[in-house]
Design a protein around this motif. Structure first.
Motif, PDB file in Angstrom:
ATOM      1  N   GLY A  48       0.807  -1.204   0.000  1.00  0.00           N
ATOM      2  CA  GLY A  48       0.000   0.000   0.000  1.00  0.00           C
ATOM      3  C   GLY A  48       0.838   1.251   0.000  1.00  0.00           C
ATOM      4  N   PHE A  49       1.910   1.298   0.814  1.00  0.00           N
ATOM      5  CA  PHE A  49       2.693   2.531   0.906  1.00  0.00           C
ATOM      6  C   PHE A  49       3.545   2.774  -0.335  1.00  0.00           C
ATOM      7  CE2 PHE A  49       6.057  -0.273   2.484  1.00  0.00           C
ATOM      8  CZ  PHE A  49       7.226   0.343   2.092  1.00  0.00           C
ATOM      9  N   THR A  50       3.668   1.770  -1.212  1.00  0.00           N
ATOM     10  CA  THR A  50       4.362   1.994  -2.482  1.00  0.00           C
ATOM     11  C   THR A  50       3.389   2.092  -3.649  1.00  0.00           C
ATOM     12  OG1 THR A  50       4.727  -0.401  -2.725  1.00  0.00           O
ATOM     13  CG2 THR A  50       6.500   0.895  -1.728  1.00  0.00           C
ATOM     14  N   GLY A  51       2.085   2.092  -3.350  1.00  0.00           N
ATOM     15  CA  GLY A  51       1.133   2.468  -4.372  1.00  0.00           C
ATOM     16  C   GLY A  51       0.227   1.405  -4.955  1.00  0.00           C
ATOM     17  N   HIS A  52       0.247   0.167  -4.424  1.00  0.00           N
ATOM     18  CA  HIS A  52      -0.641  -0.830  -5.017  1.00  0.00           C
ATOM     19  C   HIS A  52      -2.097  -0.510  -4.665  1.00  0.00           C
ATOM     20  CE1 HIS A  52      -2.473  -4.609  -6.192  1.00  0.00           C
ATOM     21  NE2 HIS A  52      -1.355  -4.879  -6.841  1.00  0.00           N
ATOM     22  N   PRO A  53      -3.010  -0.556  -5.641  1.00  0.00           N
ATOM     23  CA  PRO A  53      -4.376  -0.095  -5.400  1.00  0.00           C
ATOM     24  C   PRO A  53      -5.262  -1.055  -4.612  1.00  0.00           C
ATOM     25  CG  PRO A  53      -4.161  -0.849  -7.662  1.00  0.00           C
ATOM     26  CD  PRO A  53      -2.774  -0.866  -7.071  1.00  0.00           C
ATOM     27  N   ASP A  61       1.942  -0.411   6.203  1.00  0.00           N
ATOM     28  CA  ASP A  61       1.846   0.980   5.754  1.00  0.00           C
ATOM     29  C   ASP A  61       1.976   1.955   6.920  1.00  0.00           C
ATOM     30  OD1 ASP A  61       1.404  -0.143   3.287  1.00  0.00           O
ATOM     31  OD2 ASP A  61      -0.769   0.124   3.345  1.00  0.00           O
ATOM     32  N   LYS A  62       1.332   1.629   8.028  1.00  0.00           N
ATOM     33  CA  LYS A  62       1.387   2.519   9.186  1.00  0.00           C
ATOM     34  C   LYS A  62       2.808   2.631   9.729  1.00  0.00           C
ATOM     35  CE  LYS A  62      -0.799   3.347  13.686  1.00  0.00           C
ATOM     36  NZ  LYS A  62      -1.804   2.845  14.671  1.00  0.00           N
ATOM     37  N   ILE A 297       3.228  -8.994  11.154  1.00  0.00           N
ATOM     38  CA  ILE A 297       4.006  -7.794  11.475  1.00  0.00           C
ATOM     39  C   ILE A 297       3.263  -6.921  12.476  1.00  0.00           C
ATOM     40  CG2 ILE A 297       4.837  -5.613  10.479  1.00  0.00           C
ATOM     41  CD1 ILE A 297       5.704  -7.202   8.027  1.00  0.00           C
ATOM     42  N   GLY A 298       1.957  -6.811  12.307  1.00  0.00           N
ATOM     43  CA  GLY A 298       1.161  -6.051  13.255  1.00  0.00           C
ATOM     44  C   GLY A 298       1.223  -6.628  14.657  1.00  0.00           C
ATOM     45  N   ASN A 299       1.200  -7.948  14.767  1.00  0.00           N
ATOM     46  CA  ASN A 299       1.286  -8.587  16.084  1.00  0.00           C
ATOM     47  C   ASN A 299       2.650  -8.389  16.729  1.00  0.00           C
ATOM     48  OD1 ASN A 299      -1.343  -9.521  16.135  1.00  0.00           O
ATOM     49  ND2 ASN A 299      -0.827 -11.521  15.275  1.00  0.00           N
ATOM     50  N   VAL A 300       3.703  -8.453  15.918  1.00  0.00           N
ATOM     51  CA  VAL A 300       5.037  -8.208  16.467  1.00  0.00           C
ATOM     52  C   VAL A 300       5.132  -6.791  17.021  1.00  0.00           C
ATOM     53  CG1 VAL A 300       7.464  -7.901  15.839  1.00  0.00           C
ATOM     54  CG2 VAL A 300       6.238  -9.936  15.068  1.00  0.00           C
ATOM     55  N   TYR A 301       4.647  -5.826  16.248  1.00  0.00           N
ATOM     56  CA  TYR A 301       4.748  -4.442  16.713  1.00  0.00           C
ATOM     57  C   TYR A 301       3.853  -4.199  17.928  1.00  0.00           C
ATOM     58  CZ  TYR A 301       5.123   0.592  16.761  1.00  0.00           C
ATOM     59  OH  TYR A 301       5.370   1.879  17.150  1.00  0.00           O
ATOM     60  N   PRO A 360      11.100  -2.653  -1.891  1.00  0.00           N
ATOM     61  CA  PRO A 360      10.382  -1.779  -0.955  1.00  0.00           C
ATOM     62  C   PRO A 360      11.069  -1.853   0.401  1.00  0.00           C
ATOM     63  CG  PRO A 360       9.212  -3.861  -1.208  1.00  0.00           C
ATOM     64  CD  PRO A 360      10.351  -3.889  -2.190  1.00  0.00           C
ATOM     65  N   ALA A 361      11.163  -0.737   1.096  1.00  0.00           N
ATOM     66  CA  ALA A 361      11.891  -0.741   2.373  1.00  0.00           C
ATOM     67  C   ALA A 361      11.506   0.467   3.210  1.00  0.00           C
ATOM     68  CB  ALA A 361      13.406  -0.751   2.135  1.00  0.00           C
ATOM     69  N   PHE A 362      11.597   0.283   4.525  1.00  0.00           N
ATOM     70  CA  PHE A 362      11.449   1.413   5.447  1.00  0.00           C
ATOM     71  C   PHE A 362      12.164   1.077   6.747  1.00  0.00           C
ATOM     72  CE2 PHE A 362       7.630  -1.131   6.479  1.00  0.00           C
ATOM     73  CZ  PHE A 362       7.755  -1.262   7.858  1.00  0.00           C
ATOM     74  N   ALA A 363      12.413   2.111   7.539  1.00  0.00           N
ATOM     75  CA  ALA A 363      12.983   1.968   8.879  1.00  0.00           C
ATOM     76  C   ALA A 363      12.069   2.684   9.857  1.00  0.00           C
ATOM     77  CB  ALA A 363      14.387   2.559   8.935  1.00  0.00           C
ATOM     78  N   HIS A 364      11.835   2.067  11.002  1.00  0.00           N
ATOM     79  CA  HIS A 364      10.953   2.632  12.028  1.00  0.00           C
ATOM     80  C   HIS A 364      11.643   2.537  13.381  1.00  0.00           C
ATOM     81  CE1 HIS A 364       7.699   2.688  15.025  1.00  0.00           C
ATOM     82  NE2 HIS A 364       6.964   3.305  14.143  1.00  0.00           N
ATOM     83  N   TRP A 365      11.717   3.658  14.076  1.00  0.00           N
ATOM     84  CA  TRP A 365      12.295   3.691  15.416  1.00  0.00           C
ATOM     85  C   TRP A 365      11.684   4.891  16.133  1.00  0.00           C
ATOM     86  CZ3 TRP A 365      18.306   3.734  16.556  1.00  0.00           C
ATOM     87  CH2 TRP A 365      18.507   3.501  17.916  1.00  0.00           C
ATOM     88  N   LYS A 366      10.699   4.638  16.947  1.00  0.00           N
ATOM     89  CA  LYS A 366       9.989   5.718  17.622  1.00  0.00           C
ATOM     90  C   LYS A 366      10.946   6.555  18.454  1.00  0.00           C
ATOM     91  CE  LYS A 366       6.055   6.760  20.612  1.00  0.00           C
ATOM     92  NZ  LYS A 366       4.943   6.218  21.430  1.00  0.00           N
ATOM     93  N   GLY A 367      10.871   7.869  18.245  1.00  0.00           N
ATOM     94  CA  GLY A 367      11.702   8.800  18.988  1.00  0.00           C
ATOM     95  C   GLY A 367      13.058   9.062  18.368  1.00  0.00           C
ATOM     96  N   GLN A 368      13.469   8.245  17.390  1.00  0.00           N
ATOM     97  CA  GLN A 368      14.773   8.407  16.768  1.00  0.00           C
ATOM     98  C   GLN A 368      14.677   8.697  15.270  1.00  0.00           C
ATOM     99  OE1 GLN A 368      17.520   8.498  18.675  1.00  0.00           O
ATOM    100  NE2 GLN A 368      16.188   8.126  20.441  1.00  0.00           N
ATOM    101  N   ILE A 369      13.735   8.055  14.603  1.00  0.00           N
ATOM    102  CA  ILE A 369      13.545   8.260  13.161  1.00  0.00           C
ATOM    103  C   ILE A 369      12.313   9.124  12.952  1.00  0.00           C
ATOM    104  CG2 ILE A 369      12.970   7.130  10.974  1.00  0.00           C
ATOM    105  CD1 ILE A 369      14.668   4.778  11.834  1.00  0.00           C
TER     106      ILE A 369
END
Length: 585
Positions: A48-53, A61-62, A297-301, A360-369
């Protein structure tokens, strides 16, 4: 009743995590936790975040939107084993001796002399776990426990390299399926397998804990595989919440299975998902499988959040290589990276066109990124090794050539710059096997091809070599590789910047070829029970590697009893769904 249940659940979560949040307030930069999601055969255009409809990936995506989108992430290779060797070691895969996709009875694997990310982090007392597809050697000597991982649950190779089974979602007895009846008859008497090793027939599910290895089931039930992975991942995090950990999650999804091409395999599609995810998305079986990845992935987060660990955990997400486009609806999408100039449709997996290696790739780190940020700086999956080493505070190994570069500045700073002046891509110039030789290079905005060939599914086509000048594209302006600046024959007359770039590229290419050292895999002697025709993963050769599952309630309660039913319930209640997954393992 539902409101009371929700209240009691939240009360229990808050009570159980009250002291843990205090623990999580330690300096986030003090040996942060690492979670690395590595999806199999996922294309740039699949999310979704790279555009698939029509893809349904709300959790992915979140996380991407609340982190930094990495739009120019390149895999270390465009096929499975080689990309994983590059990821785990931070080195170009030919340096490790891995030059092809490893099979189910291969005698080779990632050399034990190579230092993996897990071994590197063990130096500073990280607990390490892997769940999913390993594919760096299936022999006991090469499995994750001998490569730095404390815990492992997964399939040692791709899920199309053997037969699995499915649980009926209709409530009917599975044996009423005529194809499954045929499969049941064949148990104990399968067809003559490859290399006379019956381990090549049924997919195994392997569990390792501190060098103790068990084959949990063979053939494994693909319908319940995600539930087992989910249990393992969330329980691993909960068990190691108080100390730094590294969780590597190389998904078996969304690689295709052998499907119904085989009369002994009753899979209706080449994709698979749990019962509650089947027929759920608009994108068909592939979309259902990807939605299940999103759920895991949602459960891990959510587990990280409940334990107060999200500020102490950096999450990286990417794919191992481009989509297997000849699989049609069961394969993925490379999106904008179509390689239009190629003139053939298979520019995904096993090619060095952008669609085969740009992920496709992203990095997530609350408070740092910084949330809602993005970068187009050139990144390689080989960069994970030096980056995690830097963030964990462990020196890089001595005497080892690393091709990856520390990308921490790119992740943590607004204007961080790539340390890759020239990023080389190996493979295919010598044909399909072995994958050696430089095929392409990324330099600034330019992508130069020294050789091009179609991806997996069209190897009858002869690779095209560019001996005089490379085929050159500006992939910042032309990411679809449609309009070459240089066609390989003559230098561009009206573009002095491109001419100068070609000259720099040719000098760097000559230096790379002159100095590159190819690795060799030293042969290991047969281990216990191994020998000719006995190198595959097998639960019991007296039953031709077909065994009843050891995965029962008692086994689960001892190993993976994190209470994933709660995760199922909270996730689906959040989506407003009542018919959430009830068939937990």
């Amino acid at each position: 009743m539902n409101q009371l249940k929700t209240f009691l659940l939240l009360l229990a979560v808050l009570t159980s995590t009250k002291t843990r949040v205090v623990k999580a307030l330690r300096d986030p930069l003090d040996r942060p936790n690492f979670v690395l999601f590595f999806v199999d055969d996922l294309g740039y255009g699949d999310l979704g975040f790279t555009g698939h409809p029509t893809t349904s990936t709300p959790n992915i995506d979140k996380l991407a939107w609340n982190g930094k989108t990495l739009t120019t992430w390149y895999s270390g290779c465009s096929v499975c084993s080689c990309s994983r060797a590059a990821l785990m070691t931070g080195r170009q895969y030919p340096r490790t001796g891995i030059r092809e996709v490893l099979g189910v009875v291969d005698t080779l694997g990632l050399p034990l002399e190579e230092v993996t990310i897990a071994e590197q982090l063990k130096k500073v007392n990280y607990t390490t776990g892997i769940v999913g597809k390993w594919h760096l050697g299936q022999r006991l000597a090469y499995l994750p426990s001998n490569q730095g991982f404390d815990y492992y649950l997964g399939i040692p190779y791709s899920d199309d390299m053997g037969n699995g089974k499915e649980t009926s979602c209709s409530g009917d007895r599975k044996s009423e399926d005529p194809q499954t009846e045929e499969q049941d008859k064949m148990k104990g008497k399968p067809r003559p397998p490859r290399d006379n090793d019956y381990a090549a027939w049924y997919l195994p599910l392997v569990y390792q804990e501190h060098n103790r290895t068990r084959i949990v089931e063979q053939p494994l039930d693909l319908t319940k595989l995600a539930q087992k992975y989910n249990h393992f991942a969330t329980k691993f995090i909960e068990d190691n919440k108080d100390d730094p950990f590294f969780l590597y999650f190389p998904f078996s999804h969304v690689h295709t299975t052998s499907g119904n091409n085989n009369k002994w395999n009753s899979m209706p599609n080449k994709q698979y998902a749990s019962c509650s995810f089947q027929n759920r998305t608009k994108r068909g079986a592939f979309g259902d499988a990807l939605a299940e990845v999103d759920w895991m992935i949602g459960n891990v987060y959510e587990t990280l959040q409940c334990l107060g660990l999200e500020e102490n955990t950096i999450i990286l997400f990417t794919s191992d290589n481009g989509p297997w486009t000849p699989q049609h609806y069961d394969g993925g999408s490379y999106g904008i990276f179509s390689g239009e100039y190629a003139g053939y449709p298979w520019t995904g997996k096993a090619s060095t066109w952008e669609g085969g290696i740009r992920m496709p790739a992203f990095a997530h780190w609350k408070g740092q990124i910084e949330p809602f940020s993005r970068t187009s700086q050139t990144i390689s999956s080989m960069d994970v090794f030096p980056t995690f080493s830097h963030l964990a505070g462990v020196p890089l190994p001595d005497g080892i050539v690393l091709d990856g570069r520390d990308m921490a500045d790119i992740l943590l700073q607004e204007n961080g710059q790539s340390k890759h002046d020239f990023l080389f891509f190996y493979g295919f110039c010598n044909g399909y096997w072995p994958r050696t030789g430089v095929a392409a290079v990324r330099h600034g905005p330019y992508k130069a091809h020294f050789c091009t060939s179609p991806g997996l599914g069209a190897y009858e086509r002869t690779p095209t070599k560019y001996d005089k000048y490379p085929l050159l594209f500006n992939v910042e302006e032309d990411p679809s590789e449609t309009f070459p600046i240089c066609d390989g024959n003559t230098l561009p007359e009206n573009d002095p910047d491109a001419r100068a770039a070609i000259e720099r590229i040719l000098r760097a290419y000559a230096m790379e070829k002159a100095t590159f050292e190819y690795g060799k895999i030293p042969p290991l002697p047969p281990g216990p029970g191994e020998g000719k025709g006995h190198y595959g993963v097998c639960c019991n050769r007296s039953t031709n590697c077909s065994c009843e599952s050891l995965w029962d309630d008692n086994f689960q309660s001892r190993l993976f009893n994190v209470g994933s039913a709660e995760h199922h319930a909270r996730y689906h209640e959040h989506l407003g769904e009542e018919n959430h997954m009830k068939d937990t393992v």
